[in-house]
Enzyme design. Structure first.
Site, PDB file in Angstrom:
ATOM      1  N   GLY A  55     -28.484  30.170  37.252  1.00  0.00           N
ATOM      2  CA  GLY A  55     -27.093  30.323  37.061  1.00  0.00           C
ATOM      3  C   GLY A  55     -26.179  30.281  38.324  1.00  0.00           C
ATOM      4  O   GLY A  55     -24.995  30.013  38.470  1.00  0.00           O
ATOM      5  N   GLU A 166     -24.982  30.247  29.295  1.00  0.00           N
ATOM      6  CA  GLU A 166     -25.047  31.132  27.929  1.00  0.00           C
ATOM      7  C   GLU A 166     -25.000  30.447  26.879  1.00  0.00           C
ATOM      8  O   GLU A 166     -25.267  30.055  25.290  1.00  0.00           O
ATOM      9  CB  GLU A 166     -23.882  32.761  27.745  1.00  0.00           C
ATOM     10  CG  GLU A 166     -24.402  33.499  28.567  1.00  0.00           C
ATOM     11  CD  GLU A 166     -23.181  34.470  28.381  1.00  0.00           C
ATOM     12  OE1 GLU A 166     -22.591  34.098  27.457  1.00  0.00           O
ATOM     13  OE2 GLU A 166     -23.735  35.785  28.876  1.00  0.00           O
ATOM     14  N   SER A 187     -27.838  28.202  32.933  1.00  0.00           N
ATOM     15  CA  SER A 187     -28.963  28.500  33.174  1.00  0.00           C
ATOM     16  C   SER A 187     -29.539  28.707  32.758  1.00  0.00           C
ATOM     17  O   SER A 187     -29.857  28.108  31.511  1.00  0.00           O
ATOM     18  CB  SER A 187     -28.181  30.317  33.716  1.00  0.00           C
ATOM     19  OG  SER A 187     -29.537  31.315  33.766  1.00  0.00           O
ATOM     20  N   HIS A 192     -33.214  32.133  28.280  1.00  0.00           N
ATOM     21  CA  HIS A 192     -32.228  30.730  27.288  1.00  0.00           C
ATOM     22  C   HIS A 192     -32.528  29.788  26.344  1.00  0.00           C
ATOM     23  O   HIS A 192     -33.951  29.812  25.445  1.00  0.00           O
ATOM     24  CB  HIS A 192     -31.706  31.125  28.460  1.00  0.00           C
ATOM     25  CG  HIS A 192     -29.986  32.105  28.662  1.00  0.00           C
ATOM     26  ND1 HIS A 192     -29.205  31.612  30.139  1.00  0.00           N
ATOM     27  CD2 HIS A 192     -30.613  32.544  29.509  1.00  0.00           C
ATOM     28  CE1 HIS A 192     -28.805  32.701  30.745  1.00  0.00           C
ATOM     29  NE2 HIS A 192     -29.482  33.477  29.987  1.00  0.00           N
ATOM     30  N   HIS A 219     -28.469  23.749  52.670  1.00  0.00           N
ATOM     31  CA  HIS A 219     -28.146  24.134  54.168  1.00  0.00           C
ATOM     32  C   HIS A 219     -26.725  23.618  54.596  1.00  0.00           C
ATOM     33  O   HIS A 219     -26.772  23.249  55.545  1.00  0.00           O
ATOM     34  CB  HIS A 219     -29.065  23.810  55.205  1.00  0.00           C
ATOM     35  CG  HIS A 219     -30.455  24.448  54.908  1.00  0.00           C
ATOM     36  ND1 HIS A 219     -31.062  25.303  55.004  1.00  0.00           N
ATOM     37  CD2 HIS A 219     -31.845  23.683  54.426  1.00  0.00           C
ATOM     38  CE1 HIS A 219     -32.254  25.811  54.574  1.00  0.00           C
ATOM     39  NE2 HIS A 219     -32.991  25.005  54.156  1.00  0.00           N
ATOM     40  N   GLU A 339     -35.169  45.338  19.329  1.00  0.00           N
ATOM     41  CA  GLU A 339     -34.314  46.054  21.418  1.00  0.00           C
ATOM     42  C   GLU A 339     -32.442  45.283  20.841  1.00  0.00           C
ATOM     43  O   GLU A 339     -32.249  44.119  20.115  1.00  0.00           O
ATOM     44  CB  GLU A 339     -34.587  44.801  22.040  1.00  0.00           C
ATOM     45  CG  GLU A 339     -35.589  44.887  22.451  1.00  0.00           C
ATOM     46  CD  GLU A 339     -36.461  44.404  23.480  1.00  0.00           C
ATOM     47  OE1 GLU A 339     -37.910  44.611  24.607  1.00  0.00           O
ATOM     48  OE2 GLU A 339     -35.861  43.338  24.049  1.00  0.00           O
TER      49      GLU A 339
END
Ligand SMILES: Cc1ncc(COP(=O)(O)O)c(C=O)c1O
Length: 405
Positions: A55, A166, A187, A192, A219, A339
Site C-alpha cells: 500500500g 485500511e 493495502s 487486512h 523502472h 492485544e
C-alpha cells in the site's frame, strides 16, 4: 486466551494457489497479476487496477504519476500544498515530502477519525498558501461520503487522491470508499480485509494515469502500457522491450501474491460480514458505558447503501481522566491476552520523525481532536478469523472494565 490484532488470514486454498504458482516456475509479474487486477477492477467498479508490492508503494506511485506524467501536464508541482489528516499513516505523508510537496495537516473529526472537511475549509480560507490537493485517509474501515468529498474538492478546485489502505470493502452512498477523485490506494498486508501477505494497488478510471502507474512500478518502461505500440511507433529505433517513458521504481508484485489475492477477493463479502458482526457484539457489550465504539453509528445503517468494514475496532474512553484510565485499561486487557494498539500513529505531528526530519512540523497541540483521540482512544482486533470463544472473551473483558456513568 489470546485475542490478537492480526492474523495471517491465509487458508488452505490460498496456500494451494501459491504452491501451484511456485511449481509452475512463472514467478515474476505475469498472468496471475493480470487476473487479480481484473478481479479487483470488477469488485471496485474501477476501469483500472494496478497491483504493486504494498500500500505504501501504491501511495508513492499515485503521487509520482500526478507530478511526472509521460504525456499530459503535471497536476501537482514541487512546492504545491496538499491537505492530509493529523492522524495519518507515515507512508501517506512521506511520498509528499519525498517528492517535494508541502503536506498541510488538518485536524480530524472525532466521530469518524477522518480528515475534518470543515476544519480544512477554515484552513484554506485563513491560509495565504494556495492549496492544490487533498489526500484523505478513509480510516479503519470508514468510507468518507463521496458527496462530501466531491463538494469540497469542486468548491476549492482541488485534486483528490484517496488512501483506502485500511478500508477495502467499505462504502458510503452506495459507492466504494475512494470512488471519487483521480485514484485510490489499497493495502493487502496480512491482517487486512484481504491479504496477499504483502501487497497493494491503485484503482483509477483514468487511462493515461493507469499507464503511467504501470510504467512507474517497473523502472519506467513501456511494456505493460496499453499504448506501448504507439510509443514504439514513435521511437522505432529502440528495442520495444527496453523503451523507457517515465521515471520509475521496481515495486512489482509477485505471482504468488496475486494468486492468493484472487482467491481472497472471492470471499470478501463473507470477511466483511464477520468483521461487522464482531464490531456489533463489542458495541452491544459496551452500550451505555464509558467505553464507546467509534463508528458505531454506521452499524444501524442500511448495509446496501453504507458499510463500515472494521479494519480494527476503535474504543474511546468518555469519562474524566481518560489518559490515566487508558494506561490502566490497556494493562488489564494485555494481561487478559487482548492485544491493543494506538489509533494509526496517534497524533502524527507528535512523532519524532515529523518533528525532527521535516520542515513541515507544527505544534501537535494545534490539533486538538487528534491529541484528544491519542489520549482517550485505543484499538482492539476485529479480524474475520477470530473465533466465537475469542469474541466472547473480548466482549466480557471489555464489559468487566467499563463503567456505567
Ligand atoms: C492509511 C494507511 N496507508 C498506507 C498504509 C501502508 O500499507 P502497507 O503496509 O501495505 O505498505 C497503511 C498500512 O496499513 C495504512 O494504514
Amino acid at each position: 486466551m489470546r485475542v490478537p490484532l492480526a492474523s495471517s488470514g491465509l487458508r488452505k486454498c490460498d496456500i494451494e494457489a501459491a504452491a501451484k504458482v511456485l511449481n509452475s516456475g512463472n514467478l515474476t509479474m505475469g498472468n496471475e497479476v493480470k487476473n487479480f487486477e481484473s478481479k479487483m477492477s470488477r469488485y471496485l467498479g474501477a476501469k483500472h487496477f494496478v497491483m504493486v508490492n504494498s500500500g505504501s508503494s501504491a501511495n508513492l506511485l499515485m503521487i509520482e504519476a500526478l507530478m511526472r506524467p509521460s504525456i499530459s501536464k503535471p497536476k501537482l508541482n514541487p512546492g504545491d500544498s496538499v491537505l492530509v489528516p493529523a492522524i495519518a499513516w507515515p507512508t501517506t505523508v512521506w511520498p509528499l515530502i519525498q517528492l517535494g510537496l508541502n503536506p498541510l495537516f488538518v485536524d480530524v473529526d472525532s466521530k469518524t477519525l477522518a480528515l475534518d472537511l470543515d476544519a480544512a475549509q477554515r484552513l484554506i480560507e485563513s491560509s495565504r498558501i494556495p492549496v492544490k490537493g487533498i489526500f484523505p485517509i478513509h480510516p479503519l474501515g470508514y468510507a468518507i461520503p463521496p458527496s462530501k468529498l466531491q463538494d469540497f474538492t469542486s468548491r476549492n478546485d482541488l485534486i483528490l487522491i484517496n488512501d483506502v489502505c485500511e478500508s477495502l470493502g467499505s462504502w458510503s452512498e452506495g459507492q466504494h470508499a475512494g470512488s471519487v477523485g483521480i485514484a485510490s490506494s489499497f493495502s493487502f498486508y496480512f491482517s487486512h480485509h484481504i491479504t496477499t501477505m504483502e501487497g497493494g494497488g491503485v484503482a483509477t478510471d483514468d487511462d493515461e494515469y493507469a499507464n503511467d502507474l504501470r510504467s512507474m512500478r517497473s523502472h519506467g518502461w513501456s511494456r505493460d502500457r496499453t499504448d506501448a505500440l504507439e510509443w514504439n511507433e514513435k521511437v522505432s529505433q529502440n528495442d520495444s522491450k527496453f523503451l523507457f517513458v517515465s521515471t520509475g521504481y521496481n515495486v512489482r508484485p509477485m505471482e504468488i501474491q496475486a494468486a492468493i489475492g484472487s482467491r481472497q477477493i472471492e470471499d470478501i463479502d463473507l470477511f466483511i460480514e464477520r468483521r461487522r458482526r464482531i464490531a456489533k457484539r463489542v458495541y452491544e457489550a459496551l452500550e451505555g458505558s464509558d467505553l464507546q465504539v467509534v463508528g458505531s453509528h454506521t452499524l444501524s445503517q442500511d448495509a446496501l447503501s453504507s458499510s463500515h468494514s472494521w479494519m480494527l475496532i476503535p474504543i474511546r474512553i468518555t469519562s474524566e481522566g481518560a489518559a490515566n484510565k487508558k494506561t490502566e485499561i490497556l494493562h488489564i486487557l494485555e494481561k487478559a491476552g487482548i492485544e491493543t494498539r494506538p489509533v494509526l500513529t496517534g497524533n502524527f505531528l507528535a512523532q519524532p520523525a515529523i518533528q525532527r526530519i521535516t520542515r513541515h512540523a507544527t505544534d501537535p497541540d494545534n490539533y486538538k481532536v487528534a491529541s484528544e483521540i491519542s489520549e482517550s482512544t485505543f484499538l482492539v482486533g476485529a479480524h474475520h478469523d477470530l473465533e466465537e470463544a475469542q469474541i466472547r472473551h473480548l466482549c466480557e473483558t471489555l464489559q468487566s472494565i467499563s463503567i456505567i456513568p
